[in-house]
Design an enzyme around this catalytic site. Structure first.
Site, PDB file in Angstrom:
ATOM      1  N   ALA A  14       0.838  -1.205   0.000  1.00 38.94           N
ATOM      2  CA  ALA A  14       0.000   0.000   0.000  1.00 38.94           C
ATOM      3  C   ALA A  14       0.867   1.247   0.000  1.00 38.94           C
ATOM      4  O   ALA A  14       1.975   1.262   0.542  1.00 38.94           O
ATOM      5  CB  ALA A  14      -0.886   0.006   1.230  1.00 38.94           C
ATOM      6  N   GLY A  15       0.356   2.306  -0.624  1.00 39.49           N
ATOM      7  CA  GLY A  15       1.030   3.598  -0.596  1.00 39.49           C
ATOM      8  C   GLY A  15       1.654   3.964  -1.924  1.00 39.49           C
ATOM      9  O   GLY A  15       1.851   5.143  -2.223  1.00 39.49           O
ATOM     10  N   ASP A  55       0.485   2.984  -5.125  1.00 39.63           N
ATOM     11  CA  ASP A  55      -0.600   3.371  -6.034  1.00 39.63           C
ATOM     12  C   ASP A  55      -1.840   3.619  -5.179  1.00 39.63           C
ATOM     13  O   ASP A  55      -2.828   2.889  -5.265  1.00 39.63           O
ATOM     14  CB  ASP A  55      -0.834   2.276  -7.090  1.00 39.63           C
ATOM     15  N   ASN A  62       8.649   8.679   5.296  1.00 42.09           N
ATOM     16  CA  ASN A  62       7.502   9.411   4.752  1.00 42.09           C
ATOM     17  C   ASN A  62       6.548   9.817   5.852  1.00 42.09           C
ATOM     18  O   ASN A  62       6.384   9.125   6.850  1.00 42.09           O
ATOM     19  CB  ASN A  62       6.790   8.587   3.666  1.00 42.09           C
ATOM     20  N   ARG A  63       5.941  10.983   5.642  1.00 37.73           N
ATOM     21  CA  ARG A  63       4.856  11.424   6.514  1.00 37.73           C
ATOM     22  C   ARG A  63       3.729  11.980   5.633  1.00 37.73           C
ATOM     23  O   ARG A  63       3.286  13.108   5.784  1.00 37.73           O
ATOM     24  CB  ARG A  63       5.329  12.471   7.529  1.00 37.73           C
ATOM     25  N   MET A  64       3.327  11.149   4.665  1.00 38.68           N
ATOM     26  CA  MET A  64       2.321  11.579   3.690  1.00 38.68           C
ATOM     27  C   MET A  64       1.023  12.007   4.380  1.00 38.68           C
ATOM     28  O   MET A  64       0.440  13.032   4.046  1.00 38.68           O
ATOM     29  CB  MET A  64       2.004  10.447   2.706  1.00 38.68           C
ATOM     30  N   PHE A  92      -1.962  10.053   4.601  1.00 36.17           N
ATOM     31  CA  PHE A  92      -3.175   9.582   3.899  1.00 36.17           C
ATOM     32  C   PHE A  92      -3.690  10.598   2.881  1.00 36.17           C
ATOM     33  O   PHE A  92      -4.889  10.869   2.804  1.00 36.17           O
ATOM     34  CB  PHE A  92      -4.296   9.251   4.892  1.00 36.17           C
ATOM     35  N   ASN A 119      -6.780  -0.994   0.873  1.00 36.73           N
ATOM     36  CA  ASN A 119      -6.296  -0.650   2.213  1.00 36.73           C
ATOM     37  C   ASN A 119      -7.074   0.574   2.684  1.00 36.73           C
ATOM     38  O   ASN A 119      -7.119   1.591   1.993  1.00 36.73           O
ATOM     39  CB  ASN A 119      -4.786  -0.367   2.098  1.00 36.73           C
ATOM     40  N   ASN A 174      -6.050  -0.629   8.072  1.00 32.21           N
ATOM     41  CA  ASN A 174      -4.770  -0.020   8.429  1.00 32.21           C
ATOM     42  C   ASN A 174      -4.920   0.773   9.724  1.00 32.21           C
ATOM     43  O   ASN A 174      -5.549   1.828   9.742  1.00 32.21           O
ATOM     44  CB  ASN A 174      -4.300   0.893   7.283  1.00 32.21           C
ATOM     45  N   SER A 182      -0.529   3.361  10.468  1.00 31.23           N
ATOM     46  CA  SER A 182       0.213   4.486   9.920  1.00 31.23           C
ATOM     47  C   SER A 182       0.598   5.428  11.051  1.00 31.23           C
ATOM     48  O   SER A 182      -0.235   5.786  11.875  1.00 31.23           O
ATOM     49  CB  SER A 182      -0.632   5.251   8.899  1.00 31.23           C
ATOM     50  N   ASN A 196       1.360   8.463  10.615  1.00 27.44           N
ATOM     51  CA  ASN A 196       1.214   9.837  10.127  1.00 27.44           C
ATOM     52  C   ASN A 196      -0.168  10.442  10.276  1.00 27.44           C
ATOM     53  O   ASN A 196      -0.418  11.538   9.800  1.00 27.44           O
ATOM     54  CB  ASN A 196       1.671   9.898   8.662  1.00 27.44           C
ATOM     55  N   THR A 197      -1.092   9.708  10.889  1.00 29.88           N
ATOM     56  CA  THR A 197      -2.387  10.272  11.267  1.00 29.88           C
ATOM     57  C   THR A 197      -2.423  10.220  12.790  1.00 29.88           C
ATOM     58  O   THR A 197      -2.461   9.124  13.359  1.00 29.88           O
ATOM     59  CB  THR A 197      -3.553   9.454  10.652  1.00 29.88           C
ATOM     60  N   LYS A 212      -3.433  -4.661   9.359  1.00 31.30           N
ATOM     61  CA  LYS A 212      -2.025  -4.287   9.152  1.00 31.30           C
ATOM     62  C   LYS A 212      -1.487  -3.597  10.393  1.00 31.30           C
ATOM     63  O   LYS A 212      -2.031  -2.577  10.827  1.00 31.30           O
ATOM     64  CB  LYS A 212      -1.889  -3.376   7.936  1.00 31.30           C
ATOM     65  N   ASN A 244       3.839  -2.264   8.857  1.00 32.55           N
ATOM     66  CA  ASN A 244       3.904  -0.911   8.314  1.00 32.55           C
ATOM     67  C   ASN A 244       5.305  -0.317   8.564  1.00 32.55           C
ATOM     68  O   ASN A 244       6.207  -1.028   8.990  1.00 32.55           O
ATOM     69  CB  ASN A 244       2.801  -0.064   8.977  1.00 32.55           C
TER      70      ASN A 244
END
Ligand SMILES: Cc1cc2nc3c(=O)[nH]c(=O)nc-3n(C[C@H](O)[C@H](O)[C@H](O)COP(=O)(O)O)c2cc1C
Length: 368
Positions: A65-66, A68, A114-116, A118, A143, A174, A177, A179-180, A218, A247
């Protein structure tokens, strides 16, 4: 060839901005001509279909995941040799994610931070894309995650199950992550139990109309073993169909060479994550006791690493960061290596060695 010629050019793109290079690559893959796609796929012994989570996987190597997130390059992945692809994380509503820059390459360590947060097009748009491709088949997992400002995070997951059930080969819940803010708290026993109860209930409700979609959980590689005990206990009692381990990590292993990058917040992936995530696969495998299969992710960048992950307990594997450093040709080379292992050892299928080293790995010193 990729590492000598294409990678330097790619890394220079967009003024060296990692996310810019990623977007450029996705655009190219999305428009890969049909003839080129057909020419790419080769067949190895490891391409014998296997059944996992009740689904038939053409081979065990998946896109994590991440990469595409929005399902914009779906035809490209099987053409490049992947046995399955996981889109997302998708949230109920589109959201922009964190401010840029938010992806950083740690080149000497073959790692990414990374700290995209979502960033994605939201359920409605991604659903339309997946529905348009549905008749082409292939295993496409979805995901799912909660919007940053959601008032009821568990409800987001329920709605996403309802929305995507007709097109999702499987779901990944998920909760890992980094980053949330607060998302990882969903891994705590009471919250996880409530979340999985509602998610599995939603899956059962939509099953009649939309068919069966396995639900996978995950997890983060940063869980303590006591927390992992709880997570596996809840996952088993709520009868999830599998787990993805793992993750990205919020840890920063002492082996990392890029001191300047270490202050960047976010999840670390790639080679330095390999040992920790493999240990977590083994720890999870021994706790699951065969109740469901695992997908192993984290730092896989060679056939040898893939094999180690499988022997630790992974029935399937997923890649992301190594594609940045080694290019998509890596998929075929991992499959070729796994196939020659099968031929050399006279085994019919990789399933015979899944978890063969789990006990040994869990007895080793904790990876530093
Ligand atoms: C830029 C980037 C974005 C990611 N986005 C997601 C995501 O949206 N959802 C998710 O579950 N994992 C996400 N991941 C984690 C990967 O799916 C994978 O679990 C992790 O990177 C470990 O595998 P790797 O070492 O092969 O990259 C992301 C990873 C990277 C590098």
């Amino acid at each position: 060839m990729y590492q000598r010629l294409a990678r330097p050019a790619l890394f220079r793109l967009a003024g060296g901005d990692a996310e810019g290079a990623h977007e450029w690559t996705l655009r190219r893959l999305a428009s890969l001509p049909v003839a080129a796609r057909r020419a790419l796929g080769r067949v190895y012994a490891v391409d014998a279909p296997r059944e996992v989570f009740g689904l038939r996987f053409p081979n065990p190597v998946g896109l994590a995941a991440g990469m595409d997130k929005n399902g914009v390059a779906l035809p490209a992945w099987p053409a490049l040799g992947f046995g399955f692809v996981e889109v997302g994380t998708v949230t109920r509503y589109a959201q922009p994610g964190n401010d840029r820059p938010r992806v950083f390459r740690l080149r000497a360590s073959h790692a990414v931070i990374n700290r995209m947060g979502f960033n994605n097009d939201g359920a409605e748009v991604v659903l339309r894309r997946l529905a348009a491709r549905a008749q082409h088949g292939g295993i496409v997992g979805v995901n799912i995650g909660a919007n940053k400002d959601s008032a009821d995070r568990a409800d987001d997951y329920v709605r996403l199950i309802e929305t995507f059930a007709p097109v999702a080969s499987y779901f990944t819940v998920n909760v890992s992550s980094p980053n949330t803010p607060g998302l990882r708290n969903l891994q705590q026993a009471t919250e996880l139990d409530d979340l999985l109860a509602r998610v599995i209930d939603a899956r059962e409700r939509v099953r009649k109309n939309a068919g069966d979609s396995p639900v996978l959980l995950k997890i983060a590689p940063d869980l303590s073993l006591a927390d992992l005990d709880d997570v596996v206990h809840v996952a088993r009692s709520r009868r999830v169909d599998g787990m993805i381990v793992a993750n990205t990590t919020i840890g920063r292993p002492s082996t990392l060479r890029e001191q300047t990058r270490l202050k960047e917040q976010g999840g670390l992936s790639g080679r330095p994550l390999f040992r920790l995530s493999t240990r977590m696969v083994a720890e999870t495998f021994v706790r699951v006791e065969g109740a469901f299969p695992l997908i192993g992710a984290g730092g896989i960048d060679s056939g040898g690493a893939a094999l180690t992950k499988i022997r630790a307990g992974a029935s399937l594997i997923q890649l992301y960061s190594s594609l940045v450093y080694k290019g998509v040709g890596l998929v075929e080379s991992i499959k070729a290596d796994l196939s020659s292992t099968l031929l050399r050892t006279g085994r019919e299928s990789l399933s015979e060695i899944v978890g063969a080293d789990a006990a040994t790995i869990t007895a080793e010193d904790w990876p530093g």
